[in-house]
Design a protein around this motif. Structure first.
Motif, PDB file in Angstrom:
ATOM      1  N   ASP A   1       0.838  -1.201   0.000  1.00  0.00           N
ATOM      2  CA  ASP A   1       0.000   0.000   0.000  1.00  0.00           C
ATOM      3  C   ASP A   1       0.869   1.245   0.000  1.00  0.00           C
ATOM      4  N   ASN A   2       1.951   1.193   0.795  1.00  0.00           N
ATOM      5  CA  ASN A   2       2.881   2.333   0.836  1.00  0.00           C
ATOM      6  C   ASN A   2       3.537   2.536  -0.533  1.00  0.00           C
ATOM      7  N   ARG A   3       3.923   1.419  -1.141  1.00  0.00           N
ATOM      8  CA  ARG A   3       4.554   1.483  -2.457  1.00  0.00           C
ATOM      9  C   ARG A   3       3.579   2.072  -3.480  1.00  0.00           C
ATOM     10  N   ARG A   4       2.331   1.570  -3.465  1.00  0.00           N
ATOM     11  CA  ARG A   4       1.320   2.099  -4.379  1.00  0.00           C
ATOM     12  C   ARG A   4       1.078   3.581  -4.115  1.00  0.00           C
ATOM     13  N   ALA A   5       1.028   3.924  -2.855  1.00  0.00           N
ATOM     14  CA  ALA A   5       0.812   5.328  -2.489  1.00  0.00           C
ATOM     15  C   ALA A   5       1.985   6.170  -2.987  1.00  0.00           C
ATOM     16  N   ASP A   6       3.203   5.650  -2.800  1.00  0.00           N
ATOM     17  CA  ASP A   6       4.389   6.374  -3.288  1.00  0.00           C
ATOM     18  C   ASP A   6       4.338   6.533  -4.807  1.00  0.00           C
ATOM     19  N   GLU A   7       3.947   5.467  -5.501  1.00  0.00           N
ATOM     20  CA  GLU A   7       3.861   5.536  -6.963  1.00  0.00           C
ATOM     21  C   GLU A   7       2.808   6.550  -7.398  1.00  0.00           C
ATOM     22  N   GLU A   8       1.676   6.567  -6.707  1.00  0.00           N
ATOM     23  CA  GLU A   8       0.631   7.533  -7.037  1.00  0.00           C
ATOM     24  C   GLU A   8       1.113   8.957  -6.801  1.00  0.00           C
ATOM     25  N   ILE A   9       1.831   9.158  -5.730  1.00  0.00           N
ATOM     26  CA  ILE A   9       2.365  10.492  -5.418  1.00  0.00           C
ATOM     27  C   ILE A   9       3.358  10.917  -6.507  1.00  0.00           C
ATOM     28  N   LYS A  10       4.236   9.971  -6.877  1.00  0.00           N
ATOM     29  CA  LYS A  10       5.212  10.279  -7.931  1.00  0.00           C
ATOM     30  C   LYS A  10       4.501  10.592  -9.254  1.00  0.00           C
ATOM     31  N   GLU A  11       3.455   9.830  -9.574  1.00  0.00           N
ATOM     32  CA  GLU A  11       2.709  10.049 -10.811  1.00  0.00           C
ATOM     33  C   GLU A  11       2.036  11.420 -10.793  1.00  0.00           C
ATOM     34  N   ARG A  12       1.435  11.786  -9.661  1.00  0.00           N
ATOM     35  CA  ARG A  12       0.811  13.105  -9.540  1.00  0.00           C
ATOM     36  C   ARG A  12       1.846  14.218  -9.674  1.00  0.00           C
ATOM     37  N   GLU A  13       3.019  14.021  -9.044  1.00  0.00           N
ATOM     38  CA  GLU A  13       4.094  15.031  -9.163  1.00  0.00           C
ATOM     39  C   GLU A  13       4.548  15.171 -10.619  1.00  0.00           C
ATOM     40  N   LYS A  14       4.661  14.042 -11.322  1.00  0.00           N
ATOM     41  CA  LYS A  14       5.081  14.053 -12.737  1.00  0.00           C
ATOM     42  C   LYS A  14       4.044  14.807 -13.581  1.00  0.00           C
ATOM     43  N   GLU A  15       2.760  14.525 -13.335  1.00  0.00           N
ATOM     44  CA  GLU A  15       1.703  15.225 -14.067  1.00  0.00           C
ATOM     45  C   GLU A  15       1.717  16.715 -13.768  1.00  0.00           C
ATOM     46  N   ASP A  16       1.942  17.072 -12.501  1.00  0.00           N
ATOM     47  CA  ASP A  16       2.011  18.486 -12.124  1.00  0.00           C
ATOM     48  C   ASP A  16       3.168  19.183 -12.841  1.00  0.00           C
ATOM     49  N   ARG A  17       4.342  18.514 -12.890  1.00  0.00           N
ATOM     50  CA  ARG A  17       5.501  19.092 -13.598  1.00  0.00           C
ATOM     51  C   ARG A  17       5.194  19.280 -15.081  1.00  0.00           C
ATOM     52  N   ALA A  18       4.540  18.276 -15.684  1.00  0.00           N
ATOM     53  CA  ALA A  18       4.196  18.366 -17.110  1.00  0.00           C
ATOM     54  C   ALA A  18       3.247  19.541 -17.350  1.00  0.00           C
ATOM     55  N   ARG A  19       2.264  19.730 -16.455  1.00  0.00           N
ATOM     56  CA  ARG A  19       1.332  20.859 -16.586  1.00  0.00           C
ATOM     57  C   ARG A  19       2.076  22.185 -16.432  1.00  0.00           C
ATOM     58  N   GLU A  20       2.986  22.235 -15.469  1.00  0.00           N
ATOM     59  CA  GLU A  20       3.761  23.468 -15.256  1.00  0.00           C
ATOM     60  C   GLU A  20       4.640  23.772 -16.491  1.00  0.00           C
ATOM     61  N   GLU A  21       5.287  22.730 -17.053  1.00  0.00           N
ATOM     62  CA  GLU A  21       6.122  22.927 -18.245  1.00  0.00           C
ATOM     63  C   GLU A  21       5.284  23.406 -19.417  1.00  0.00           C
ATOM     64  N   GLN A  22       4.098  22.808 -19.609  1.00  0.00           N
ATOM     65  CA  GLN A  22       3.222  23.230 -20.692  1.00  0.00           C
ATOM     66  C   GLN A  22       2.772  24.678 -20.501  1.00  0.00           C
ATOM     67  N   ALA A  23       2.463  25.028 -19.238  1.00  0.00           N
ATOM     68  CA  ALA A  23       2.060  26.408 -18.939  1.00  0.00           C
ATOM     69  C   ALA A  23       3.208  27.369 -19.264  1.00  0.00           C
ATOM     70  N   MET A  24       4.449  26.980 -18.940  1.00  0.00           N
ATOM     71  CA  MET A  24       5.619  27.812 -19.234  1.00  0.00           C
ATOM     72  C   MET A  24       5.792  27.970 -20.749  1.00  0.00           C
ATOM     73  N   LYS A  25       5.649  26.851 -21.485  1.00  0.00           N
ATOM     74  CA  LYS A  25       5.767  26.906 -22.942  1.00  0.00           C
ATOM     75  C   LYS A  25       4.704  27.818 -23.534  1.00  0.00           C
ATOM     76  N   ASP A  26       3.485  27.703 -23.029  1.00  0.00           N
ATOM     77  CA  ASP A  26       2.402  28.550 -23.529  1.00  0.00           C
ATOM     78  C   ASP A  26       2.701  30.025 -23.269  1.00  0.00           C
ATOM     79  N   LYS A  27       3.219  30.324 -22.066  1.00  0.00           N
ATOM     80  CA  LYS A  27       3.579  31.711 -21.742  1.00  0.00           C
ATOM     81  C   LYS A  27       4.688  32.213 -22.661  1.00  0.00           C
ATOM     82  N   GLU A  28       5.693  31.369 -22.926  1.00  0.00           N
ATOM     83  CA  GLU A  28       6.788  31.760 -23.812  1.00  0.00           C
ATOM     84  C   GLU A  28       6.269  32.020 -25.225  1.00  0.00           C
TER      85      GLU A  28
END
Length: 190
Positions: free
Chosen positions: A28-55
């Motif tokens: 459960d901890n491993r799954r939770a860690d993986e979910e957290i990592k996946e959410r962080e990855k998605e957040d970074r991708a959204r932030e990068e896309q937002a930066m590209k759009d601003k540029e």
């Protein structure tokens, strides 16, 4: 002994249950860690896309502003430029100049030999054009002469033409080599 055995079995079963619970908790901890990592990855991708759009938006604004400046500068310069008179560079007609030169050359004391390449170069026309103009002048009777195979035109006087014509009439049927031989005798190149 049997109670010892059942105590051991119970202890083993308890230990097994504890391990299973620990593994499930770890899973459960491993799954939770993986979910957290996946959410962080998605957040970074959204932030990068937002930066590209601003540029992209910033670049688009800069391009539009540059275009406006260039257009304004162009309109400024166009307003400053005035056309006082029109003409063309080299507006003279090389065909007319060539024609008048050859006509005058044929009428005056002509040079005996014209090099077609030199004439073409001097009047900025093709050798074929020089040949065409000379042929027109010969057919109109303005000049008399013959072309040779080396790109030269030989002016002939009326006397020289009549001598060659008299030779052909006297001999009747003649070969090209006989006419060439007679022309070499008749035509004076000096």
């Amino acid at each position: 002994r049997s109670s010892d055995l059942s105590n051991r079995k119970a202890a083993k079963a308890k230990e097994k249950d504890e391990r299973r619970a620990a593994l499930e908790a770890a899973g459960d901890n491993r799954r939770a860690d993986e979910e957290i990592k996946e959410r962080e990855k998605e957040d970074r991708a959204r932030e990068e896309q937002a930066m590209k759009d601003k540029e992209e938006d910033a670049l688009s604004l800069l391009r539009d502003e540059k275009k406006k400046q260039d257009d304004a500068e162009y309109r400024n310069w166009v307003g400053e430029i005035a056309v006082e008179s029109k003409g063309e560079v080299g507006a003279s007609d090389p065909d007319k100049e060539l024609n008048s030169y050859l006509t005058a050359t044929g009428a005056d004391a002509p040079p005996k030999v014209l090099e077609l390449n030199t004439i073409a170069k001097n009047y900025s026309v093709a050798v074929e054009k020089v040949t065409e103009v000379i042929e027109k002048l010969v057919s109109s009777g303005t000049v008399n002469g013959i072309f040779d195979e080396r790109g030269k035109f030989f002016f002939l006087s009326e006397d020289e033409l009549s001598l060659v014509a008299r030779f052909i009439r006297q001999r009747g049927r003649v070969s090209v080599s006989e006419v060439a031989s007679e022309c070499n005798k008749v035509i004076q190149l000096d």
